[in-house]
Scaffold this active site. Structure first.
Site, PDB file in Angstrom:
ATOM      1  N   SER A 424       0.507  -0.910   0.089  1.00 41.09           N
ATOM      2  CA  SER A 424      -0.452  -0.139   0.034  1.00 41.09           C
ATOM      3  C   SER A 424       0.887   0.987  -0.047  1.00 41.09           C
ATOM      4  O   SER A 424       2.040   0.881   1.148  1.00 41.09           O
ATOM      5  CB  SER A 424      -0.752  -0.045   1.046  1.00 41.09           C
ATOM      6  OG  SER A 424      -1.887   0.646   1.051  1.00 41.09           O
ATOM      7  N   PRO A 425       0.273   1.906  -0.675  1.00 40.84           N
ATOM      8  CA  PRO A 425       0.767   3.723  -0.573  1.00 40.84           C
ATOM      9  C   PRO A 425       1.520   4.128   0.835  1.00 40.84           C
ATOM     10  O   PRO A 425       0.256   3.861   1.636  1.00 40.84           O
ATOM     11  CB  PRO A 425       0.494   4.418  -1.087  1.00 40.84           C
ATOM     12  CG  PRO A 425      -0.841   3.547  -1.952  1.00 40.84           C
ATOM     13  CD  PRO A 425      -0.634   2.437  -1.385  1.00 40.84           C
ATOM     14  N   GLN A 502       0.408   6.785  -7.233  1.00 41.30           N
ATOM     15  CA  GLN A 502      -0.813   7.215  -6.861  1.00 41.30           C
ATOM     16  C   GLN A 502       0.027   8.167  -6.617  1.00 41.30           C
ATOM     17  O   GLN A 502       0.930   9.406  -6.017  1.00 41.30           O
ATOM     18  CB  GLN A 502      -0.859   6.642  -5.476  1.00 41.30           C
ATOM     19  CG  GLN A 502      -2.478   6.776  -4.328  1.00 41.30           C
ATOM     20  CD  GLN A 502      -1.715   7.041  -3.388  1.00 41.30           C
ATOM     21  OE1 GLN A 502      -1.257   7.340  -2.396  1.00 41.30           O
ATOM     22  NE2 GLN A 502      -3.193   6.557  -2.048  1.00 41.30           N
ATOM     23  N   TYR A 583      -7.721  15.197   1.592  1.00 38.51           N
ATOM     24  CA  TYR A 583      -6.651  15.640   0.255  1.00 38.51           C
ATOM     25  C   TYR A 583      -7.664  16.127  -0.923  1.00 38.51           C
ATOM     26  O   TYR A 583      -9.074  16.343   0.058  1.00 38.51           O
ATOM     27  CB  TYR A 583      -5.170  14.523  -0.208  1.00 38.51           C
ATOM     28  CG  TYR A 583      -3.853  14.352   0.915  1.00 38.51           C
ATOM     29  CD1 TYR A 583      -3.329  15.002   1.398  1.00 38.51           C
ATOM     30  CD2 TYR A 583      -4.707  13.000   0.559  1.00 38.51           C
ATOM     31  CE1 TYR A 583      -3.170  15.032   2.670  1.00 38.51           C
ATOM     32  CE2 TYR A 583      -3.713  12.089   1.608  1.00 38.51           C
ATOM     33  CZ  TYR A 583      -2.507  13.527   2.591  1.00 38.51           C
ATOM     34  OH  TYR A 583      -2.228  12.500   3.419  1.00 38.51           O
ATOM     35  N   ARG A 631      -8.506   5.766  -4.745  1.00 39.17           N
ATOM     36  CA  ARG A 631      -8.243   5.197  -3.463  1.00 39.17           C
ATOM     37  C   ARG A 631      -9.873   6.545  -2.991  1.00 39.17           C
ATOM     38  O   ARG A 631      -9.529   7.421  -3.126  1.00 39.17           O
ATOM     39  CB  ARG A 631      -7.039   5.539  -3.057  1.00 39.17           C
ATOM     40  CG  ARG A 631      -7.077   5.545  -1.662  1.00 39.17           C
ATOM     41  CD  ARG A 631      -5.903   5.131  -0.375  1.00 39.17           C
ATOM     42  NE  ARG A 631      -5.601   3.996  -0.926  1.00 39.17           N
ATOM     43  CZ  ARG A 631      -5.191   3.130   0.473  1.00 39.17           C
ATOM     44  NH1 ARG A 631      -4.017   3.984   1.099  1.00 39.17           N
ATOM     45  NH2 ARG A 631      -4.421   2.222   0.106  1.00 39.17           N
ATOM     46  N   ARG A 725       1.320  -1.258   6.778  1.00 42.20           N
ATOM     47  CA  ARG A 725       2.363  -1.299   8.117  1.00 42.20           C
ATOM     48  C   ARG A 725       3.734  -2.620   8.095  1.00 42.20           C
ATOM     49  O   ARG A 725       4.129  -2.434   7.961  1.00 42.20           O
ATOM     50  CB  ARG A 725       1.610  -0.720   8.892  1.00 42.20           C
ATOM     51  CG  ARG A 725       1.571   0.727   9.384  1.00 42.20           C
ATOM     52  CD  ARG A 725       0.750   0.881  10.660  1.00 42.20           C
ATOM     53  NE  ARG A 725      -0.310   0.078  10.873  1.00 42.20           N
ATOM     54  CZ  ARG A 725      -1.435   0.282  10.871  1.00 42.20           C
ATOM     55  NH1 ARG A 725      -1.592   0.460  11.836  1.00 42.20           N
ATOM     56  NH2 ARG A 725      -2.715  -0.532  10.627  1.00 42.20           N
TER      57      ARG A 725
END
Ligand SMILES: Cc1cc2nc3c(=O)[nH]c(=O)nc-3n(C[C@H](O)[C@H](O)[C@H](O)COP(=O)(O)OP(=O)(O)OC[C@H]3O[C@@H](n4cnc5c(N)ncnc54)[C@H](O)[C@@H]3O)c2cc1C
Ligand SMILES: Cc1cc2nc3c(=O)[nH]c(=O)nc-3n(C[C@H](O)[C@H](O)[C@H](O)COP(=O)(O)O)c2cc1C
Length: 774
Positions: A424-425, A502, A583, A631, A725
């Site tokens: 994952s980014p 991304q 964002y 996303r 993570r």
């Protein structure tokens, strides 16, 4: 002590007999409004764990109950003309009437005073009692009297159900799904004695009404169910024992939580127990178990503190504290299972094939995982893995072996991934002027060698003022393009992984410090002006963003397009548009951050207008053979914000615009959010979007082992799992998880192969040592 139990259900009777058996000098009375052998309902289900504690607390009752038990292992699904059966599920069932009679007899034997046919009006009827147990069921009169003290929170669930019985003895716990012209009905069927089975029929409110069931009496409603389930009933009829209920006897389940469980009424201590304190949906059949466990815990607390009136306050406080935790755990699992049945018609039944429908149903509470299913029924699970692999285009090896679901390939447009795991980014805040450097090469290269089929670098910003922090990566000039190419070429040349990009714009969350210097805090120098949908700062001390003008939008749109062209030139395999986490694009989607009164604010369509413009512009310059994912924050976790329902609306819009995947993240839109974390906590949002909108999805969030990923992919809750993570902790997460579950076909980089056998042997030894220690 003088104890009165109001209500002779499982809670009242069992508590009474436990207390009397421990201290015969207690005066214990149970007051029940029904006659001794009257009851509603049919059979109840227990787990082995409940029986274990009953054996410990009153072996005699446990033994009598066990003698009367029906035990069964199989679950059978009847669906779309098919019958699928799995085994190893281990339930025991007993007639409710039978169980109450056993408890009543044991009470009498021990000297508990049983009073029947007395409808208690209030606790003041027992002024001499030291302790009053309000075990008067879900509609407790005592709880209602002290509503301000107990503060009950009852949520009525949308489905309708009716509790019936039949004389057909079913061998397996059977779930039967039937579609009518108006929608789906399901029956939950289990046998509880030699010739009687419980038969609960459930449907949604609109289907219930569409069939006019709300207008029918009980006989008409039974006739309707008999006709609907005629094939399964095989000539047997359905019976009711709820003649006391008015109308057609279809109920709504009420989920109950109480803020407080006990109260001193001036003379006696009054305490809630069983259904009067909490409820758990029958989808996991645990209401009676909770009642029994309550009775045991209160008794245990008296054993600890001493069976004396003066200890009652302390005992009640401890009882409530201990039981709350367990009840919350069961209610959680029951909620997942209950919700599965509430949405099954619209979400799964029409689209999933019977095999996958069965898998989804078995794992509905998210407490049973892929490996749990293997322990229960290895043959069935292996046959399901073969079914799943074949659907994913994998032929079994000559010995019949197929990869587990997470190791099956996935194709979207022309992108072929060799397994279902993506890195994952994750922002690393380690760039200067947006330039990828050696850190990024090593960091991303290591993860690309670690086994995930797809790796995503962190959000890559489309202009200098699109960055979150001065350390964020970018793609707006030729130097960056060349530096990115070095990384992408490395991944393609040295590893079997694909690499995506991304792209995003930080919006009002920009111009902040790198994470380890104060996440979300504005930079002290060298900052830049912010844009957002509306001029609302993220934190009280954040810079106030400018509400974007059309001119600003045109500029940002052009930046997204330019970055997309560069990304294609570099050779990225897939592009993700970052429209989550508050964002810039996300700030348009959420009503919490978009308060515009022009055509870019307001309803879903208006809020999605600018993000969709960006999507269309990007899609137009991104090659047709390469996919785009989007996303989304699928839940703002804050009142007035987007919910999973809203996210599904946006997902449909992006799907219609040509998005190939929806990456289902959540939150980070407003600082005041109240997320509910936990294992796989965002997976339900992916499940909803994938199966309701029929668009491939990526699940993300607390997916930390192969068992999680296998369960998600196998159940059709997502097409890919993004793991963040765990990949920071272990770049070779996928290789290591493959070794842990014994998946032999995982490739290791040729340079590292000599480490493999030792790694796998060490795992085997550790597992054997752990087993020996148990
Ligand atoms: C459709 C359905 C299926 C279920 N299936 C299962 C299952 O499979 N397994 C399972 O474990 N649980 C199941 N349950 C839940 C289970 O029935 C309850 O959770 C359980 O009975 C709770 O026990 P209780 O003693 O707290 O309450 P109850 O069993 O409701 O007992 C309360 C008693 O108090 C009496 N009472 C009420 N008010 C008064 C009054 N004022 N004066 C005197 N007496 C009074 C009532 O007559 C009743 O006998 C199911 C429930 C439903 C609705
Ligand atoms: C250090 C860190 C940086 C992150 N940066 C990004 C990011 O740039 N873009 C994004 O969409 N998500 C980002 N996330 C969120 C992750 O992609 C992921 O959704 C989240 O960590 C939950 O997955 P996990 O439980 O596997 O960690 C970041 C997470 C972490 C821990």
């Amino acid at each position: 002590m003088r104890i009165v139990c109001i209500g002779g259900g499982p809670a009242g009777l069992y508590f009474a007999l436990l207390m009397k058996s421990r201290h015969p000098e207690h005066h214990v009375r149970v007051v029940e409004r029904n006659r001794p052998f009257d009851t509603f309902g049919w059979g109840v289900v227990f787990s082995d764990a409940t029986m274990q504690s009953m054996r410990q607390w009153d072996p005699k009752t446990a033994a009598t109950i066990e003698d009367a038990f029906n035990h069964w292992d199989d679950i059978e699904l009847v669906f779309k003309g098919r019958k699928i059966r799995t085994t190893g599920h281990g339930f025991v069932g007993i007639g409710r009437k039978k169980m109450l009679n056993i408890l009543q007899e044991r009470c009498i034997e021990l000297g508990v005073e049983l009073v029947f046919e007395h409808d208690v009006q209030g606790d003041e009827e027992f002024p001499d009692a030291d302790l009053i147990i309000a075990a008067d069921g879900v509609n407790s009169r005592i709880r209602a009297k002290y509503i301000d003290v107990f503060k009950p929170d009852m949520v009525m669930r949308p489905n309708r159900y009716v509790w019936l019985g039949t004389n057909k003895p079913f061998e397996a716990f059977t779930f039967d799904f039937r579609k009518t012209e108006h929608g789906w009905f399901q029956a939950h069927i289990y046998r509880f004695d030699a010739d009687t089975s419980t038969f609960i029929v459930e449907t949604t409110e609109d289907v219930f009404k569409a069939h006019g069931l709300d207008e029918m009496d009980q006989d008409q409603s039974i006739a309707f169910c008999e006709k609907l389930f005629a094939e399964t009933l095989d000539g047997h009829s359905l019976m009711t024992n709820a003649r006391h209920l008015r109308g057609s006897a279809w109920l709504n389940f009420g989920r109950l939580i109480c803020e407080k469980w006990s109260h001193f009424n001036g003379r006696s201590h009054v305490v809630l127990m069983g259904d009067s304190a909490h409820t758990a949906h029958f989808a996991i059949g645990s209401g009676t178990k909770l009642a029994i466990d309550d009775a045991i815990e209160l008794t245990r607390q008296f054993d600890i503190a001493g069976h004396d009136v003066k200890n009652i306050p302390e005992v009640l406080a401890a009882y409530e504290e201990v039981r709350r935790v367990d009840v919350a755990r069961i209610q959680n699992a029951a909620r997942n299972a209950m919700e599965w049945f509430e949405v099954v018609g619209t979400r799964y039944a029409d689209t999933l094939e019977p095999e996958q429908f069965m898998y989804s149903m078995l794992t509905r509470s998210q407490r049973i995982s892929h490996e749990n299913l293997r322990l229960r029924d290895k043959d069935w699970l292996e046959s399901y893995e073969r079914w799943f692999a074949e659907r994913a285009g994998v032929s079994p090896a000559p010995n019949g072996a197929v990869p587990p679901p997470m190791f099956t390939p996935f194709k979207v447009r022309e992108l072929k991934l060799h397994n279902r795991i993506m890195v994952s980014p994750m922002a690393m805040y380690s760039a200067a002027d947006g330039m990828p450097n050696d850190f990024h090469l090593v960091h991303l290269g290591a993860r690309a060698m670690g086994g995930a089929a797809l790796i995503f670098p962190e959000m890559t910003c489309v202009s200098p003022d699109a960055r979150i922090t001065p350390g964020c990566l970018g793609l707006w000039n030729d130097e960056q393009t060349a530096a990115w190419k070095r990384i992408v070429d490395f991944v393609h040349q040295e590893t079997p992984a694909k690499i995506g990009i991304q792209i995003g714009h930080a919006g009002r969350k920009g111009s902040t410090r790198v994470a380890w210097e104060g996440i979300d805090q504005p930079v002290t120098e060298g900052g830049w002006p912010l844009f957002s949908a509306s001029a609302i700062p993220y934190l009280p001390n954040s810079d106030v963003p400018k509400a974007m003008t059309r001119e600003d939008m045109d500029r940002v749109l052009a930046d997204f397009v330019a970055a997309t062209k560069r990304a294609d030139e570099i050779g990225f395999d897939i592009l993700e548009l970052h429209a989550a986490h508050g964002y810039l694009l996300s700030s348009f989607l959420s009503p919490l951050t978009n308060q515009r009164d022009d055509e870019y604010g307001g309803d879903h369509e208006a809020r999605a207008r600018f993000p969709l413009e960006v999507f269309h512009a990007v899609r137009a310059v991104w090659p047709a053979e390469k996919p785009i994912s989007v996303r989304l924050s699928t839940n703002d976790w804050f009142e007035g914000g987007n919910t999973p329902e809203d996210a599904a609306i946006f997902a449909r819009m992006f799907k219609d615009a040509g998005a190939d995947l929806i990456d289902c993240s959540s939150g980070q839109v407003v600082k005041e959010e109240k997320p509910v974390y936990g294992r796989l906590f965002q997976t339900p949002f992916s499940d909803k979007i994938r199966n309701e909108i029929q668009v491939p999805t990526i699940a993300v969030g607390a997916i930390s082992e192969a068992d999680h990923a296998n369960s998600i992919i196998a159940a059709g809750r997502a097409d890919l799992c993004a793991v963040a993570r765990p990949h920071l902790a272990d770049p070779s997460f996928v290789m290591h998880e493959a070794a842990r579950i014994g998946f032999a076909d995982q490739t290791w980089p040729k340079q590292y192969r000599s480490a493999r056998a030792q790694y796998e042997n060490n795992l085997i030894r550790a597992a054997e040592a752990a087993k020996a220690a148990r």
